[in-house]
Structures are given as C-alpha cells and as structure tokens.
Design a protein around this motif. Structure first.
Motif, PDB file in Angstrom:
ATOM      1  N   ASN A 446      81.947  27.030 -15.541  1.00  0.00           N
ATOM      2  CA  ASN A 446      81.727  25.874 -16.423  1.00  0.00           C
ATOM      3  C   ASN A 446      82.984  25.445 -17.157  1.00  0.00           C
ATOM      4  OD1 ASN A 446      78.903  27.485 -16.482  1.00  0.00           O
ATOM      5  ND2 ASN A 446      78.545  25.285 -16.576  1.00  0.00           N
ATOM      6  N   ASN A 447      84.009  26.287 -17.167  1.00  0.00           N
ATOM      7  CA  ASN A 447      85.277  25.917 -17.796  1.00  0.00           C
ATOM      8  C   ASN A 447      86.210  25.183 -16.842  1.00  0.00           C
ATOM      9  OD1 ASN A 447      84.535  27.064 -20.233  1.00  0.00           O
ATOM     10  ND2 ASN A 447      85.444  29.043 -19.752  1.00  0.00           N
ATOM     11  N   SER A 448      85.744  24.876 -15.639  1.00  0.00           N
ATOM     12  CA  SER A 448      86.554  24.080 -14.714  1.00  0.00           C
ATOM     13  C   SER A 448      86.764  22.689 -15.293  1.00  0.00           C
ATOM     14  CB  SER A 448      85.848  23.976 -13.362  1.00  0.00           C
ATOM     15  OG  SER A 448      85.763  25.241 -12.747  1.00  0.00           O
ATOM     16  N   ASN A 449      87.879  22.088 -14.932  1.00  0.00           N
ATOM     17  CA  ASN A 449      88.232  20.793 -15.526  1.00  0.00           C
ATOM     18  C   ASN A 449      87.409  19.641 -14.991  1.00  0.00           C
ATOM     19  OD1 ASN A 449      90.173  21.977 -17.103  1.00  0.00           O
ATOM     20  ND2 ASN A 449      91.876  21.489 -15.749  1.00  0.00           N
ATOM     21  N   THR A 450      87.232  19.568 -13.665  1.00  0.00           N
ATOM     22  CA  THR A 450      86.618  18.389 -13.049  1.00  0.00           C
ATOM     23  C   THR A 450      85.219  18.661 -12.525  1.00  0.00           C
ATOM     24  OG1 THR A 450      88.817  17.648 -12.384  1.00  0.00           O
ATOM     25  CG2 THR A 450      86.949  16.580 -11.321  1.00  0.00           C
ATOM     26  N   ASN A 451      84.986  19.843 -12.005  1.00  0.00           N
ATOM     27  CA  ASN A 451      83.710  20.155 -11.356  1.00  0.00           C
ATOM     28  C   ASN A 451      83.060  21.381 -11.981  1.00  0.00           C
ATOM     29  OD1 ASN A 451      84.123  18.152  -9.064  1.00  0.00           O
ATOM     30  ND2 ASN A 451      85.923  19.448  -8.846  1.00  0.00           N
ATOM     31  N   PRO A 452      82.797  21.352 -13.295  1.00  0.00           N
ATOM     32  CA  PRO A 452      82.289  22.549 -13.958  1.00  0.00           C
ATOM     33  C   PRO A 452      80.860  22.885 -13.540  1.00  0.00           C
ATOM     34  CG  PRO A 452      82.209  20.672 -15.443  1.00  0.00           C
ATOM     35  CD  PRO A 452      82.948  20.217 -14.224  1.00  0.00           C
ATOM     36  N   GLY A 453      80.606  24.170 -13.343  1.00  0.00           N
ATOM     37  CA  GLY A 453      79.267  24.650 -13.064  1.00  0.00           C
ATOM     38  C   GLY A 453      78.590  23.950 -11.912  1.00  0.00           C
ATOM     39  N   SER A 454      79.316  23.745 -10.804  1.00  0.00           N
ATOM     40  CA  SER A 454      78.777  22.991  -9.678  1.00  0.00           C
ATOM     41  C   SER A 454      78.965  23.762  -8.382  1.00  0.00           C
ATOM     42  CB  SER A 454      79.464  21.621  -9.576  1.00  0.00           C
ATOM     43  OG  SER A 454      80.842  21.761  -9.298  1.00  0.00           O
ATOM     44  N   ILE A 455      78.280  23.290  -7.338  1.00  0.00           N
ATOM     45  CA  ILE A 455      78.336  23.931  -6.029  1.00  0.00           C
ATOM     46  C   ILE A 455      78.825  22.918  -5.000  1.00  0.00           C
ATOM     47  CG2 ILE A 455      77.021  25.112  -4.220  1.00  0.00           C
ATOM     48  CD1 ILE A 455      75.052  25.972  -6.385  1.00  0.00           C
ATOM     49  N   THR A 456      79.730  23.367  -4.150  1.00  0.00           N
ATOM     50  CA  THR A 456      80.304  22.545  -3.086  1.00  0.00           C
ATOM     51  C   THR A 456      80.030  23.202  -1.740  1.00  0.00           C
ATOM     52  OG1 THR A 456      82.048  21.668  -4.501  1.00  0.00           O
ATOM     53  CG2 THR A 456      82.451  21.612  -2.123  1.00  0.00           C
ATOM     54  N   LYS A 457      79.683  22.405  -0.765  1.00  0.00           N
ATOM     55  CA  LYS A 457      79.500  22.900   0.597  1.00  0.00           C
ATOM     56  C   LYS A 457      80.722  22.534   1.423  1.00  0.00           C
ATOM     57  CE  LYS A 457      76.519  22.535   4.702  1.00  0.00           C
ATOM     58  NZ  LYS A 457      75.280  21.951   5.273  1.00  0.00           N
ATOM     59  N   VAL A 458      81.229  23.505   2.170  1.00  0.00           N
ATOM     60  CA  VAL A 458      82.345  23.290   3.092  1.00  0.00           C
ATOM     61  C   VAL A 458      81.821  23.567   4.497  1.00  0.00           C
ATOM     62  CG1 VAL A 458      84.672  23.993   3.734  1.00  0.00           C
ATOM     63  CG2 VAL A 458      84.005  23.978   1.326  1.00  0.00           C
ATOM     64  N   LEU A 459      81.820  22.561   5.336  1.00  0.00           N
ATOM     65  CA  LEU A 459      81.258  22.660   6.687  1.00  0.00           C
ATOM     66  C   LEU A 459      82.366  22.559   7.717  1.00  0.00           C
ATOM     67  CD1 LEU A 459      78.800  22.684   8.639  1.00  0.00           C
ATOM     68  CD2 LEU A 459      78.803  20.182   8.467  1.00  0.00           C
ATOM     69  N   TYR A 460      82.435  23.547   8.599  1.00  0.00           N
ATOM     70  CA  TYR A 460      83.420  23.533   9.686  1.00  0.00           C
ATOM     71  C   TYR A 460      82.851  22.777  10.877  1.00  0.00           C
ATOM     72  CZ  TYR A 460      86.560  25.235  13.348  1.00  0.00           C
ATOM     73  OH  TYR A 460      87.453  25.315  14.383  1.00  0.00           O
ATOM     74  N   LYS A 461      83.638  21.843  11.405  1.00  0.00           N
ATOM     75  CA  LYS A 461      83.182  21.072  12.571  1.00  0.00           C
ATOM     76  C   LYS A 461      84.243  21.046  13.666  1.00  0.00           C
ATOM     77  CE  LYS A 461      84.691  16.539  10.825  1.00  0.00           C
ATOM     78  NZ  LYS A 461      84.296  15.142  10.581  1.00  0.00           N
ATOM     79  N   GLY A 462      85.174  21.996  13.620  1.00  0.00           N
ATOM     80  CA  GLY A 462      86.227  22.050  14.622  1.00  0.00           C
ATOM     81  C   GLY A 462      85.814  22.875  15.831  1.00  0.00           C
ATOM     82  N   LEU A 463      86.813  23.384  16.545  1.00  0.00           N
ATOM     83  CA  LEU A 463      86.570  24.135  17.769  1.00  0.00           C
ATOM     84  C   LEU A 463      85.939  25.487  17.463  1.00  0.00           C
ATOM     85  CD1 LEU A 463      89.900  23.427  19.695  1.00  0.00           C
ATOM     86  CD2 LEU A 463      87.657  22.376  20.086  1.00  0.00           C
ATOM     87  N   LEU A 464      84.999  25.885  18.313  1.00  0.00           N
ATOM     88  CA  LEU A 464      84.319  27.157  18.161  1.00  0.00           C
ATOM     89  C   LEU A 464      84.780  28.132  19.230  1.00  0.00           C
ATOM     90  CD1 LEU A 464      80.678  25.914  17.487  1.00  0.00           C
ATOM     91  CD2 LEU A 464      82.472  26.403  15.829  1.00  0.00           C
TER      92      LEU A 464
END
Length: 557
Positions: A446-464
């Motif tokens: 929650n002490n983050s500057n821009t995205n406090p107390g939040s969740i981000t999803k990172v999805l890989y869509k490159g080569l498997l």
C-alpha cells in the motif's frame, strides 16, 4: 556491483511504464492491472490457492480507505469477487512496523482435491499479545480448516480455541519474517527473523541469530533461524541436533527471510534482506550457519562490518563503537565458521566499500517474497526452472535461472535479470505463477507510489517449449529408471538408449544433506545405499550432455 539502471522507458497499457525488463517486450507479454488501487490492505503474503483464486494475508487494518484487514482474503484471477475467508480481528495484535497477519500455506492434499475434508488444512502465522500491549507481543502459528463450498476458513477447534499448533514465539515490530512452507515430506517450515535487534528502537538488544537453543522449547533463542516442525507443531524426530539440543531449529544465522519456497524435489529456497549490502538467495541446508550478523552474503570482507551495539557504552556495555566493530575477516581471521554456507546469489550488491547515505540509495533491493517456476510449468521457451524475486526497492522483480540440479544460478552468482520493472516506484510484495505456466500475478504494498495495494496479471504469449513429459521415468528424450525402488541395500540405473550408459550420481536427503557425493555410475552398476536409514532420498543424475533430473528413491530394509 551489478546494478541495472533504467535507460529507456515507454508506456505499455494501463498506467505502467516499463524499463529494460523482459516483460517490456510486448510481443511476448501482456500486462493487465486486474484490481484498482487499495483493493487489498497491507498484503504480506499471496499464494495461488487450490481453488484457482489468489489467497492473500492482509497484515493490518490501518489503511483508511479499506474496511477490513487482519484477515485472509481471496480474489478471483480476474480481479473480481473479493471475499473474506477469515478475519482474526482482535486476536491479532499490531501497533507498528512489521507485525500482524503474516504467512499462509495450504496443505498439499487441498491442491489434489480442494473439496477434501481430510487434511484440508491451511496454516497461518500472526502476532498476538498476552497482555494487550507491546510488551506481551508474541507470535502464533494456527491450523485452519478450508471449506470449499463456502470458500471460508475456520479455526481447527479440535486442537484448541484458536487452532494453535505453536505459540509464544518471539515477535517484534521489525524483522518478524513470518513465512511458511510445507515440504514434500509434510514438514512445516517457518522463517523467524532476528526481530530487528541492533537497530532503531531495538538498538541495544543483541542479535541472537547464531545463538542456539539450550533446550527444545527455548523460544528466546529461536530468532534468526529457519524452523522445521511437524504439522502439529511438535519437534520432528529427524531434526538436526545443534549444540547438543534437538529443537525446531533447522538452521541459523539469518537476518530477515521474507521469501520461502520449496521445490517439488524438496529443495528449500529463501530470500533474505541484507543490511546495506548483500540481499541473499539461499538454499537451506540442515544444521548450517548462514553467517548473520558477523557475515553478510559471501565471506569476502567487502562492503560490510558489524557493530554489536549491545556491547557499547551507549547501551550500557564497556566497549567503544570502534572496539565493538568487526569486519568479516576480523570476526573470522582465517576461514569462515566450519558450518557456514554462502548464498547461491546476492542481489546486485557487490559493493567493495560500505555504502553511505540512507536505505533508498543502498544497493539492497529488499526481497519481499519468492516464487518458484519449475519443471511442472516449464513451457516458456528457454526458461527451465527459475526463481522470481519481488523487491520493495528499485521497482523490479528479478529472475534467476536455476541449474539442472537446482543448487545454483546458471551463469554464476549475481546473474539475475530484471523480469518485470516499472518506473513509478512500486513496492512488490509477492509474485505467484499459476499452474498453467504462462500466467503470473503480482501484488504491491500500500506504500507504493502509483499502484498501491493492487494486483497485476502478467501473461506470457511468446514461444513455448515443446511438450515436456512429467512422467517420473522421463529423462529428457532418454528413458531412465531406478531399480529396484524401493531399495534395501543397492539400486541401479537402466537406460533405454545405448548411447546413454554412464551418468554422474549423487544423493541427498530431504533436508538437503549430501549422503552420497557425486560419482560416475555405469548402467546396471549397483549403487550401495546399505548405510542409509529407511526413508525417502533424492537422487541427482546428470548425463554426459549435462542434462539432469532428480528422482525419488525409497530406502526400505
């Protein structure tokens, strides 16, 4: 010093600005912020739950825009439907710093069947007070019961009113650590930090990280240790005996281990906050000494010296600050302690001089968690097995590729890369990898500057990667078997391919101790295990092409 700086930034969806991180390649990665700001309150730990939702320990309840805290919540991986699984309320004591609801781990049986009512256990650690004020602050580990129908947790009152398996552990407003993990042999591990002694308000209290217990329940000497216990909180019969005492202490010499993860092969990893230098990534081995506070990182006499403030005249001692200060080589003039184990990596902190200034400018990244991406998820091209390390400083999450045997970082120490990076000053608490091997979830403080107390999803869509077999008998493209297994006095290797008839073999126990050093073994050659006690062991096999696999061996006489 290997400290990567931002050299270029560009906007990539939502409000994120990325530097030179792997995820800045938009052809391979999709970044989506799935919750708004302050969707969670003081998150300390996040796990990917057996119900395919994110389970989060909310440490405190002091963020004014959020109602709740001191609880475990779950959030769908879409970011919707946040629900409270359990609220500990006034049972949790917090008044400052790093106390509150801390670690959470689910029993492996829940991942096999979330609806099970056998071993449907979830373990949580939190601080409480015996007298309602700071002087009575202690730590409790509890066993909860998961209800898959309601998605809730309740205290296992078959034990006691709180579901307690262990309580009365030291707790502080600083360096509690508090992380939990369960190993394949169903032992519960807990990181207990050095309590922040020797600094700030606890400046005159001695660091006890290398002081060993004098009896099994000598909790006063548990700080700065990794604890290992049965799932009921008792001392395992096969725990190490240290200084003549068998207790819950597995190893010692730690500062603040806020990351803890155990691989499917039973290898235990931890991340640890350094002081001004030398954040650490460690492989945890039974009985070993990890050096703190006399040694930070490697035994190299670089960038660090320890002043034992409890000995100084300022704190009522008899020594000047100069007399109480020792470099690593002054503490250990010729060699490190006999049981000392160095980290497998430090994190961008190879400073040759002691850094000046304040915390914001020191090269430490403050690793707040740890995630494993291992062979069961090996689908991202070229990755293999990895550690992901979220940082509270410098806006980054680091990635380190593990060697085939899992005991080192490919390319050597300090060979970490910036996997995910922002320019907005966010503090990353944890990252988890979903079972599909391509979805990752990141939670911020929650002490983050821009995205406090939040969740981000990172999805890989490159080569498997091409399909990787999870068959126990698969050894890359060569069929390899151990026989007999279980073994009474010896076992042998059997290869199906004629060009693979020799391998290097070593054996470790489930506590990471080497019980048979590496040696070359021919196909069908008996490997003597007659001296090993009954139990489960890990056999590390490396072929002539340097491809490795870990296999379980059961010794039963």
């Amino acid at each position: 010093m290997k400290h990567l700086l931002l050299t270029m930034a560009f906007l990539c969806g939502n409000v994120f600005a990325f530097g030179q991180s792997e995820t800045s390649n938009t052809a391979n990665w999709v970044i989506t912020k799935i919750t708004g700001n302050n969707a969670v309150e003081r998150p300390y730990e996040m796990i990917y739950g057996p119900d395919n939702r994110l389970w989060i320990a909310e440490r405190r309840d002091d963020v004014s825009v959020i109602a709740g805290g001191k609880r475990i919540v779950r959030i769908d991986t879409t970011g919707a439907n946040r629900t409270t699984m359990i609220n500990f309320g006034t049972k949790v004591f917090t008044n400052a710093g790093q106390d509150g609801v801390l670690g959470i781990v689910a029993h492996p049986d829940l991942y096999a069947n979330p609806a099970t009512t056998t071993n449907n256990y979830v373990f949580v650690s939190y601080t409480y007070s015996t007298n309602g004020v700071e002087s009575g602050r202690r730590l409790r580990i509890v066993r909860l019961l998961y209800n898959n129908t309601t998605g809730t947790l309740t205290e296992d009152t078959s034990l006691n009113a709180n579901g307690t398996i262990l309580e009365g552990l030291p707790a502080s407003n600083d360096h509690n650590s508090g992380k939990l993990a369960i190993s394949p042999d169903l032992k519960l591990y807990y990181t207990i930090g050095d309590q922040g002694n020797n600094q700030f308000a606890r400046n005159c209290l001695p660091i006890l990280a290398r002081v060993l217990p004098t009896f099994p329940d000598d909790f006063n000497n548990y700080p700065g240790k990794l604890l290992r216990m049965n799932l009921d909180g008792t001392v395992p019969s096969d725990n190490p005996t240290l200084a003549g005492v068998k207790s819950r202490v597995f190893n010692y010499g730690h500062r603040n281990m806020q990351g803890l993860a155990i691989s499917s092969a039973g290898i235990i990893y931890s991340t640890e906050h350094g002081d001004k230098v030398d954040d650490e990534l460690n492989v945890m081995v039974a009985s070993k000494d990890y050096g703190w506070p006399q040694i930070a990182g490697f035994y190299d006499n670089l960038g660090y010296e320890f002043t034992n403030n409890s000995l100084t005249t300022t704190c009522g001692g008899t020594l000047s600050t100069t007399q109480a200060t020792r470099t690593e080589f002054q503490a250990f003039p010729s060699t490190p302690p006999a049981d000392f184990v160095p980290p497998i990596s430090t994190m961008f902190t190879g400073s040759t001089t002691i850094p000046t200034g304040g915390n914001a400018t020191w090269p430490t990244i403050a690793p707040a968690g740890l995630a494993l991406y291992e062979n069961t998820q090996r689908v991202i091209m070229g990755w293999g097995d990895n550690v992901l390390i979220p940082a509270l400083k410098f806006n980054k999450i680091c990635r380190g590729k593990l060697s085939p045997n899992g005991l080192s970082i490919v390319g050597g120490t300090n060979n970490l890369v910036n996997w995910y990076e922002v320019t907005a000053g966010d503090r990353f608490r944890q990252v988890v990898a979903a079972p599909n091997g391509v979805s990752f979830y990141i939670i911020t403080d929650n002490n983050s500057n821009t995205n406090p107390g939040s969740i981000t999803k990172v999805l890989y869509k490159g080569l498997l990667e091409p399909t990787v077999s999870t068959n126990e008998n698969a050894f890359t493209n060569v069929s390899l078997k151990l026989y007999p297994n279980p073994a009474a006095s010896s076992f042998s290797l059997s290869f199906s391919a004629q060009n693979e008839q020799t391998a290097q073999v070593s054996i470790v126990d489930l506590m990471g101790r080497i019980v048979m050093p590496a040696k070359n073994v021919q196909a069908n050659q008996p490997v003597d295990v007659s001296r090993l006690s009954n139990g489960v062991y890990l056999v590390n096999i490396t072929d002539s092409n340097n491809r490795s696999v870990l296999k379980k061996l059961v010794v039963a006489k």
